[in-house]
Write a protein that holds these residues in place. Structure first.
Motif, PDB file in Angstrom:
ATOM      1  N   LEU A 276      -5.815  13.904   3.793  1.00  0.00           N
ATOM      2  CA  LEU A 276      -6.104  12.906   2.754  1.00  0.00           C
ATOM      3  C   LEU A 276      -7.592  12.817   2.470  1.00  0.00           C
ATOM      4  CD1 LEU A 276      -3.787  10.051   4.109  1.00  0.00           C
ATOM      5  CD2 LEU A 276      -3.255  11.704   2.298  1.00  0.00           C
TER       6      LEU A 276
ATOM      7  N   GLY B 176      -5.586   5.964   9.341  1.00  0.00           N
ATOM      8  CA  GLY B 176      -4.174   5.614   9.481  1.00  0.00           C
ATOM      9  C   GLY B 176      -3.888   4.141   9.274  1.00  0.00           C
TER      10      GLY B 176
ATOM     11  N   GLY C  53     -10.087   0.115   6.018  1.00  0.00           N
ATOM     12  CA  GLY C  53      -8.937   0.983   5.785  1.00  0.00           C
ATOM     13  C   GLY C  53      -9.327   2.398   5.403  1.00  0.00           C
TER      14      GLY C  53
ATOM     15  N   GLY D  43       0.825  -1.217   0.000  1.00  0.00           N
ATOM     16  CA  GLY D  43       0.000   0.000   0.000  1.00  0.00           C
ATOM     17  C   GLY D  43       0.851   1.256   0.000  1.00  0.00           C
TER      18      GLY D  43
ATOM     19  N   LYS E 221     -10.395   5.103 -13.204  1.00  0.00           N
ATOM     20  CA  LYS E 221      -9.048   5.617 -13.483  1.00  0.00           C
ATOM     21  C   LYS E 221      -8.801   5.449 -14.979  1.00  0.00           C
ATOM     22  CE  LYS E 221      -7.226   4.886  -8.888  1.00  0.00           C
ATOM     23  NZ  LYS E 221      -6.239   4.275  -8.007  1.00  0.00           N
TER      24      LYS E 221
ATOM     25  N   GLN F  16       6.416  12.043  -1.468  1.00  0.00           N
ATOM     26  CA  GLN F  16       6.879  10.910  -0.665  1.00  0.00           C
ATOM     27  C   GLN F  16       7.107   9.677  -1.539  1.00  0.00           C
ATOM     28  OE1 GLN F  16       4.447   8.488   1.845  1.00  0.00           O
ATOM     29  NE2 GLN F  16       5.684   9.002   3.635  1.00  0.00           N
ATOM     30  N   ILE F  17       6.252   9.465  -2.520  1.00  0.00           N
ATOM     31  CA  ILE F  17       6.425   8.319  -3.417  1.00  0.00           C
ATOM     32  C   ILE F  17       7.752   8.438  -4.157  1.00  0.00           C
ATOM     33  CG2 ILE F  17       5.532   7.226  -5.523  1.00  0.00           C
ATOM     34  CD1 ILE F  17       2.696   7.900  -4.427  1.00  0.00           C
TER      35      ILE F  17
ATOM     36  N   ALA G  59     -10.544  -2.207  -0.112  1.00  0.00           N
ATOM     37  CA  ALA G  59      -9.511  -1.621   0.767  1.00  0.00           C
ATOM     38  C   ALA G  59      -8.588  -0.770  -0.096  1.00  0.00           C
ATOM     39  CB  ALA G  59      -8.740  -2.733   1.475  1.00  0.00           C
ATOM     40  N   THR G  60      -9.187   0.255  -0.716  1.00  0.00           N
ATOM     41  CA  THR G  60      -8.482   0.997  -1.761  1.00  0.00           C
ATOM     42  C   THR G  60      -7.738   2.246  -1.267  1.00  0.00           C
ATOM     43  OG1 THR G  60     -10.676   1.868  -2.264  1.00  0.00           O
ATOM     44  CG2 THR G  60      -9.802   0.221  -3.771  1.00  0.00           C
ATOM     45  N   GLY G  61      -7.740   2.515   0.026  1.00  0.00           N
ATOM     46  CA  GLY G  61      -6.878   3.572   0.571  1.00  0.00           C
ATOM     47  C   GLY G  61      -7.314   4.982   0.205  1.00  0.00           C
ATOM     48  N   ALA G  62      -6.339   5.869   0.145  1.00  0.00           N
ATOM     49  CA  ALA G  62      -6.626   7.303   0.035  1.00  0.00           C
ATOM     50  C   ALA G  62      -5.633   7.988  -0.892  1.00  0.00           C
ATOM     51  CB  ALA G  62      -6.543   7.931   1.428  1.00  0.00           C
TER      52      ALA G  62
ATOM     53  N   ASP H 115      -4.039  12.340  -1.605  1.00  0.00           N
ATOM     54  CA  ASP H 115      -3.982  13.674  -1.006  1.00  0.00           C
ATOM     55  C   ASP H 115      -5.259  14.466  -1.297  1.00  0.00           C
ATOM     56  OD1 ASP H 115      -0.854  14.165  -0.399  1.00  0.00           O
ATOM     57  OD2 ASP H 115      -1.090  13.049  -2.263  1.00  0.00           O
TER      58      ASP H 115
ATOM     59  N   LEU I 125      -5.542  -3.261 -12.103  1.00  0.00           N
ATOM     60  CA  LEU I 125      -6.448  -2.161 -11.754  1.00  0.00           C
ATOM     61  C   LEU I 125      -7.895  -2.633 -11.828  1.00  0.00           C
ATOM     62  CD1 LEU I 125      -7.137   0.968 -11.501  1.00  0.00           C
ATOM     63  CD2 LEU I 125      -7.147   0.975 -14.002  1.00  0.00           C
ATOM     64  N   VAL I 126      -8.678  -2.303 -10.818  1.00  0.00           N
ATOM     65  CA  VAL I 126     -10.130  -2.493 -10.911  1.00  0.00           C
ATOM     66  C   VAL I 126     -10.699  -1.155 -11.364  1.00  0.00           C
ATOM     67  CG1 VAL I 126     -12.234  -3.097  -9.680  1.00  0.00           C
ATOM     68  CG2 VAL I 126     -10.068  -4.189  -9.050  1.00  0.00           C
TER      69      VAL I 126
ATOM     70  N   GLY J 182      -9.845   3.821   2.739  1.00  0.00           N
ATOM     71  CA  GLY J 182     -10.845   3.977   1.674  1.00  0.00           C
ATOM     72  C   GLY J 182     -12.247   4.183   2.220  1.00  0.00           C
TER      73      GLY J 182
HETATM   74  C1  LIG Z   1       0.744   8.983  -0.934  1.00  0.00           C
HETATM   75  C2  LIG Z   1       0.478   8.625   0.491  1.00  0.00           C
HETATM   76  C3  LIG Z   1       1.524   8.430   1.363  1.00  0.00           C
HETATM   77  C4  LIG Z   1       1.304   8.042   2.675  1.00  0.00           C
HETATM   78  N1  LIG Z   1       2.363   7.837   3.496  1.00  0.00           N
HETATM   79  C5  LIG Z   1       2.156   7.480   4.769  1.00  0.00           C
HETATM   80  C6  LIG Z   1       3.255   7.261   5.641  1.00  0.00           C
HETATM   81  O1  LIG Z   1       4.406   7.383   5.261  1.00  0.00           O
HETATM   82  N2  LIG Z   1       2.987   6.913   6.927  1.00  0.00           N
HETATM   83  C7  LIG Z   1       1.707   6.737   7.366  1.00  0.00           C
HETATM   84  O2  LIG Z   1       1.502   6.399   8.526  1.00  0.00           O
HETATM   85  N3  LIG Z   1       0.651   6.926   6.548  1.00  0.00           N
HETATM   86  C8  LIG Z   1       0.859   7.298   5.272  1.00  0.00           C
HETATM   87  N4  LIG Z   1      -0.216   7.527   4.460  1.00  0.00           N
HETATM   88  C9  LIG Z   1      -1.539   7.176   4.961  1.00  0.00           C
HETATM   89  C10 LIG Z   1      -1.587   5.667   4.743  1.00  0.00           C
HETATM   90  O3  LIG Z   1      -1.594   5.439   3.365  1.00  0.00           O
HETATM   91  C11 LIG Z   1      -2.698   4.912   5.265  1.00  0.00           C
HETATM   92  O4  LIG Z   1      -3.045   5.214   6.567  1.00  0.00           O
HETATM   93  C12 LIG Z   1      -2.560   3.399   5.104  1.00  0.00           C
HETATM   94  O5  LIG Z   1      -1.664   3.035   4.096  1.00  0.00           O
HETATM   95  C13 LIG Z   1      -3.931   2.914   4.777  1.00  0.00           C
HETATM   96  O6  LIG Z   1      -3.898   1.568   4.434  1.00  0.00           O
HETATM   97  P1  LIG Z   1      -4.997   1.004   3.431  1.00  0.00           P
HETATM   98  O7  LIG Z   1      -4.737  -0.466   3.323  1.00  0.00           O
HETATM   99  O8  LIG Z   1      -6.327   1.453   3.818  1.00  0.00           O
HETATM  100  O9  LIG Z   1      -4.700   1.725   2.052  1.00  0.00           O
HETATM  101  P2  LIG Z   1      -3.393   1.836   1.165  1.00  0.00           P
HETATM  102  O10 LIG Z   1      -2.177   1.563   1.916  1.00  0.00           O
HETATM  103  O11 LIG Z   1      -3.518   3.121   0.445  1.00  0.00           O
HETATM  104  O12 LIG Z   1      -3.580   0.652   0.128  1.00  0.00           O
HETATM  105  C14 LIG Z   1      -4.576   0.696  -0.857  1.00  0.00           C
HETATM  106  C15 LIG Z   1      -4.131  -0.161  -2.011  1.00  0.00           C
HETATM  107  O13 LIG Z   1      -5.219  -0.247  -2.929  1.00  0.00           O
HETATM  108  C16 LIG Z   1      -4.716  -0.176  -4.235  1.00  0.00           C
HETATM  109  N5  LIG Z   1      -5.800   0.337  -5.080  1.00  0.00           N
HETATM  110  C17 LIG Z   1      -6.478   1.499  -4.938  1.00  0.00           C
HETATM  111  N6  LIG Z   1      -7.440   1.607  -5.873  1.00  0.00           N
HETATM  112  C18 LIG Z   1      -7.356   0.486  -6.623  1.00  0.00           C
HETATM  113  C19 LIG Z   1      -8.077   0.024  -7.763  1.00  0.00           C
HETATM  114  N7  LIG Z   1      -9.104   0.714  -8.284  1.00  0.00           N
HETATM  115  N8  LIG Z   1      -7.710  -1.156  -8.313  1.00  0.00           N
HETATM  116  C20 LIG Z   1      -6.673  -1.884  -7.796  1.00  0.00           C
HETATM  117  N9  LIG Z   1      -5.961  -1.476  -6.711  1.00  0.00           N
HETATM  118  C21 LIG Z   1      -6.305  -0.323  -6.133  1.00  0.00           C
HETATM  119  C22 LIG Z   1      -3.516   0.759  -4.151  1.00  0.00           C
HETATM  120  O14 LIG Z   1      -2.594   0.492  -5.181  1.00  0.00           O
HETATM  121  C23 LIG Z   1      -2.958   0.431  -2.772  1.00  0.00           C
HETATM  122  O15 LIG Z   1      -1.908  -0.505  -2.812  1.00  0.00           O
HETATM  123  C24 LIG Z   1      -0.010   7.895   3.142  1.00  0.00           C
HETATM  124  C25 LIG Z   1      -1.077   8.106   2.264  1.00  0.00           C
HETATM  125  C26 LIG Z   1      -0.848   8.487   0.958  1.00  0.00           C
HETATM  126  C27 LIG Z   1      -2.010   8.713   0.040  1.00  0.00           C
END
Ligand SMILES: Cc1cc2nc3c(=O)[nH]c(=O)nc-3n(C[C@H](O)[C@H](O)[C@H](O)COP(=O)(O)OP(=O)(O)OC[C@H]3O[C@@H](n4cnc5c(N)ncnc54)[C@H](O)[C@@H]3O)c2cc1C
Length: 453
Positions: free
Chosen positions: A259, A308, A301, A38, A443, A138-139, A113-116, A118, A84-85, A303
């Motif tokens: 975010l 966090g 997560g 992620g 996307k 950061q990336i 669980a697609t995250g966030a 900015d 990609l979905v 998303g």
């Molecule tokens: C750019 C960025 C940097 C961050 N850096 C930090 C950090 O250094 N430290 C920290 O504590 N928090 C950081 N955060 C916050 C952190 O991302 C989250 O709290 C944590 O990673 C959330 O975990 P998650 O599993 O919900 O989502 P994520 O870790 O974001 O994982 C989601 C995954 O879903 C995948 N995805 C999304 N949409 C699709 C789709 N349509 N099809 C297929 N795959 C998909 C993505 O590729 C990703 O791998 C950052 C957030 C962002 C946006």
């Protein structure tokens, strides 16, 4: 055949996969990224050799544990990286692997669980080369071992601002300055709530103190005014907490205001949404086990609301346990209760963060008419205001009128800013202007992609 599908191999998705496998299921795990982890535990490309300490700092053990967990699932799940979905219509998902292989995948249950990404509040000049979001900066550092510039300014607000400043400085590229729009008084007032997670709070204090000791100026209550440059960034103009304007020459800027959740798949699947004041966003509703309003859809997560990385791991496991129990399989009730308790404590910490880094309410009123808000379709703040003056105040109507949110990013970058502008111009609260509806493809896709049923 219908599959149990997880979208996203970040902390939430990996812990969900681990839990499903532990209960005898064999999920499909899809992620558009080439490697699991992620955003926070993003892995570096093959051939890069920095160790976990350099990549993840204090979080190195958590990052390594998560990567190990995914590696140990080999053979127990169907993990498809680089996939990609881009569409969801129950009971199937449309996927694109390696940018060319399209597939329609039927699911019995899906855990999103697609995250966030900015949250961007644009300023004049933000489309110049050399301007990045905080996450993108950061990336560049984490994944590609690159600094975005040699004379770098970081601006905006939220925990990522300080973490990134520290990471850049530790990597040998200290920022010229950090401009935090949150006033120091707000951060002081938030301290009691932030103490709900003392270790995380201590890390934040440490980053801040470390920057001070190492000569990186931090200005609180500072407002980014505009970016100056001809072909690329040459300077940043900003205003301090006393209202005094400044100019600082630089070759790069990274900015962002916390975010925003990636909610499009839940939207396409017909999930109910609710306004979240803490996230200042519409979020898919879920019960305390992570079940969405649509049967068979689970959410975990960032998303489903920014909480966090630690919370994402817990929520991924919890949502997977709900899925398992909905199948009539036994789950440990004590573990479920424990997960819910720990998430509750993180929720209190999140409220503290909201107080410490308040949304800059004045942004929409101060944005000039010429400001480009949607860079895909080149829609300005003035065009959005003109649509409102024609009588449109519902965000999808404004989109139809002036094309805001209709470009390649589908509003993922400009949607939050557009909602603020519409609310301000129409005299409504931001939760009153509606929710930008998701459309497939969520996307960008290359031309010529054929969907194979
Ligand atoms: C750019 C960025 C940097 C961050 N850096 C930090 C950090 O250094 N430290 C920290 O504590 N928090 C950081 N955060 C916050 C952190 O991302 C989250 O709290 C944590 O990673 C959330 O975990 P998650 O599993 O919900 O989502 P994520 O870790 O974001 O994982 C989601 C995954 O879903 C995948 N995805 C999304 N949409 C699709 C789709 N349509 N099809 C297929 N795959 C998909 C993505 O590729 C990703 O791998 C950052 C957030 C962002 C946006």
């Amino acid at each position: 055949m219908s599959e149990v599908v997880i979208v996203g191999a970040g902390p939430a998705g990996i812990r969900a996969a681990q839990t499903l496998c532990a209960h005898g299921l064999r999920p499909v795990l899809l992620d558009e990224a080439p490697q699991g982890g992620g955003q926070v535990y993003r892995q570096q490309p093959p051939g890069f050799t920095r160790d976990a300490g350099q990549l993840y700092g204090f979080e190195r053990r958590k990052g390594q544990a998560l990567h190990t967990a995914l590696a140990q699932l080999e053979g127990q799940l169907d993990y498809r990286p680089d996939t990609l979905v881009w569409n969801a219509e129950a009971p199937w998902l449309d996927t694109l692997s390696q940018g060319r292989e399209a597939q329609r995948l039927a699911f019995s249950e899906v855990l999103i669980a697609t995250g966030a990404t900015d949250r961007i509040l644009p300023v004049p000049g933000w489309t110049l080369p050399g301007v990045y979001s905080l996450g993108a900066a950061q990336i560049a550092l984490k994944s590609q071992a690159c600094a975005i510039g040699e004379q770098l300014v970081l601006a905006g607000s939220g925990p990522l601002l300080y973490l990134l400043a520290w990471q850049y400085a530790k990597a040998g590229a200290p920022p010229l300055m950090v401009l935090d729009s949150a006033p120091l008084s707000a951060q002081a007032r938030a301290t009691p709530a932030l103490l709900a997670q003392p270790a995380t709070f201590a890390k934040g204090v440490y980053y801040r103190a470390w920057l001070g000791v190492h000569g990186v100026p931090v200005h609180t209550g500072a407002q980014l005014l505009n970016v100056e440059g001809d072909q690329r960034v040459e300077a940043v103009h900003w205003q301090d907490s006393r209202g005094q304007a400044h100019r600082v020459a630089c070759d790069a800027l990274a900015f962002g205001h916390t975010l925003r959740s990636e909610t499009q798949l839940a939207d396409l699947l017909g999930c109910t949404f609710q306004w979240s004041a803490a996230n200042r966003a519409w979020l898919p509703t879920r019960d305390e086990g992570g079940r969405a309003s649509v049967t068979g859809v689970y959410l975990a997560g960032d998303g489903a609301g920014i909480l966090g990385a630690d919370a994402a791991e817990l929520a991924g496991e919890l949502a997977a346990l709900s899925l398992v129990s909905d199948r009539g399989l036994h789950v440990d009730p004590t573990r479920r209760h424990e997960l819910q308790q720990r998430l509750g404590s993180l929720e209190r910490f999140r409220q503290g963060l909201e107080r410490a880094f308040p949304f800059p309410e004045q942004w929409a009123g101060q944005a000039s008419d010429e400001l480009v808000v949607c860079r895909c379709e080149q829609v300005s703040a003035g065009e959005i205001r003109a649509a409102v003056r024609q009588g449109h105040w519902e965000i999808n109507r404004v989109k139809a009128t002036c094309r805001i949110g209709m470009g390649r990013c589908q509003g993922r970058l400009c949607g939050a800013a557009a909602a603020e502008l519409i609310a301000c111009e129409s005299g409504r609260a931001v939760d009153q202007v509606g929710r930008l509806r998701a459309q497939a493809p969520i996307k960008p896709l290359p031309f010529g992609v054929e969907v194979k049923p």
